[in-house]
Design a protein around this motif. Structure first.
Motif: not given
Length: 271
Positions: A134-142, A183-187
C-alpha cells in the motif's frame, strides 16, 4: 531496487535477533542508519543488543515474543504500530532444527520446528506485506539455508522447511514486481553461531561433515544479506564454495546424492 530510506517512523523488524545471523543482520542494518525492532524469546539478550545499537544513535527496541505461539505472533504488527512505527524491512530469520531420523523423532519438537521455520514466515509476510504494498516501498528477507537446494537426511523437516522458504520467497518476488517491494532469500551454508549445538550435534561433528572452506562468519553473511537486499537480489548464497555446492546439489541425481548425504550427516555418525 534498493532498501527503503531510513526514517524515524520506520523500522526493520528482525526475528531471531538475540544471537547469530539475526543479531549481525540487525547490526548491519543499524550501521546503515535503519532503526530496528528486535524480536526473539530472550529479552535479556535483546536488551543488550538494543543498548549496543542505541549507543550508536540508532533507534532499537525490543519485543520479546515466542514466535511458535500463534496468538503472540499475531500481536506483533499491532505492537509495532502502537509504537508509532511502520515496518519497511522484514527479516524472517528465527529458526531451529531437530536432529535424527523421522522414525525416531519427537512429534511435538517436529511441529514446533515447522511452526517457527515455515508457518511464522508465512504468517508475518501475510500480515506485513499488505502495508508495504500500500505504501509502495519495502523489502523482505527470508532466511533459508543451502539445505534448501537438496534433501537433508537426519534433518528432514529442517531441510524441507528451508526448501519451502526458498520457493515461497521466489514466488513473492514474482508477485511483488512493480510494487516497490522486494523479496530476497538468504541461503547461508555453515556458520559458527551455536545453531548446530542447539539442534543436537557438536561443532566438531559439523566441521567433520562440512569442509572448512564452506564456513562463513556470521558478520560476513549479514553483510552479504543486506547488500543483496539493497540490490533486490532474488537469492543470496554467501561464500563461493557454498554457491558451487548448491549448484552441484541441484543437478546431481538424488539416487547418487542421498547415500552421500546420509552417510556424512552427524545424525548417523555412529551407525
Amino acid at each position: 531496487m534498493s532498501l527503503p530510506a531510513a526514517a524515524p517512523d520506520r523500522t526493520a523488524l528482525v526475528t531471531g535477533a538475540s544471537s547469530g545471523i539475526g543479531a549481525e543482520i540487525a547490526r548491519e542494518l543499524a550501521r546503515r542508519g535503519h532503526g530496528v525492532t528486535l524480536v526473539a524469546r530472550s529479552a535479556a539478550k535483546l536488551e543488550a543488543l538494543a543498548a549496543e545499537l542505541g549507543a550508536t544513535g540508532v533507534r532499537a527496541e525490543v519485543i520479546a515474543c515466542d514466535l511458535t505461539d500463534r496468538a503472540a505472533r499475531a500481536g506483533l504488527p499491532g505492537a509495532i504500530e502502537g509504537r508509532g512505527l511502520v515496518v519497511d524491512v522484514l527479516v524472517n530469520n528465527a529458526g531451529l532444527s531437530t536432529l535424527g531420523a523421522v522414525a525416531e523423532s519427537d512429534p511435538e519438537a517436529e511441529m514446533d520446528m515447522v511452526e517457527l521455520d515455515v508457518v511464522a514466515v508465512v504468517d508475518l509476510c501475510s500480515r506485513i506485506l499488505p502495508g508495504m504494498v500500500a505504501r509502495g516501498r519495502g523489502a523482505v528477507l527470508n532466511v533459508a539455508s543451502t539445505a534448501a537446494f537438496q534433501p537433508l537426511p537426519g534433518q528432514a523437516g529442517y531441510g524441507a522447511g528451508k526448501s519451502f522458504v526458498l520457493s515461497y520467497t521466489q514466488s513473492l518476488a514474482g508477485e511483488l514486481k512493480g510494487t516497490g517491494v522486494s523479496a530476497t532469500t538468504l541461503c547461508p551454508g555453515p556458520v559458527d553461531t551455536g545453531f548446530g549445538e542447539r539442534a543436537g550435534f557438536s561443532k566438531a561433528d559439523a566441521e567433520d561433515a562440512l569442509p572448512k572452506i564452506m564456513w562463513v562468519p556470521a558478520g560476513e553473511v549479514a553483510r552479504a544479506a543486506v547488500d543483496g537486499l539493497d540490490k533486490g537480489r532474488l537469492v543470496v548464497v554467501p561464500g563461493a564454495a557454498n554457491r558451487v555446492a548448491a549448484a552441484v546439489a541441484q543437478v546431481t541425481p538424488r539416487t547418487l546424492l542421498l547415500p552421500v548425504l546420509t552417510k556424512g550427516h552427524p545424525a548417523f555418525k555412529n551407525r
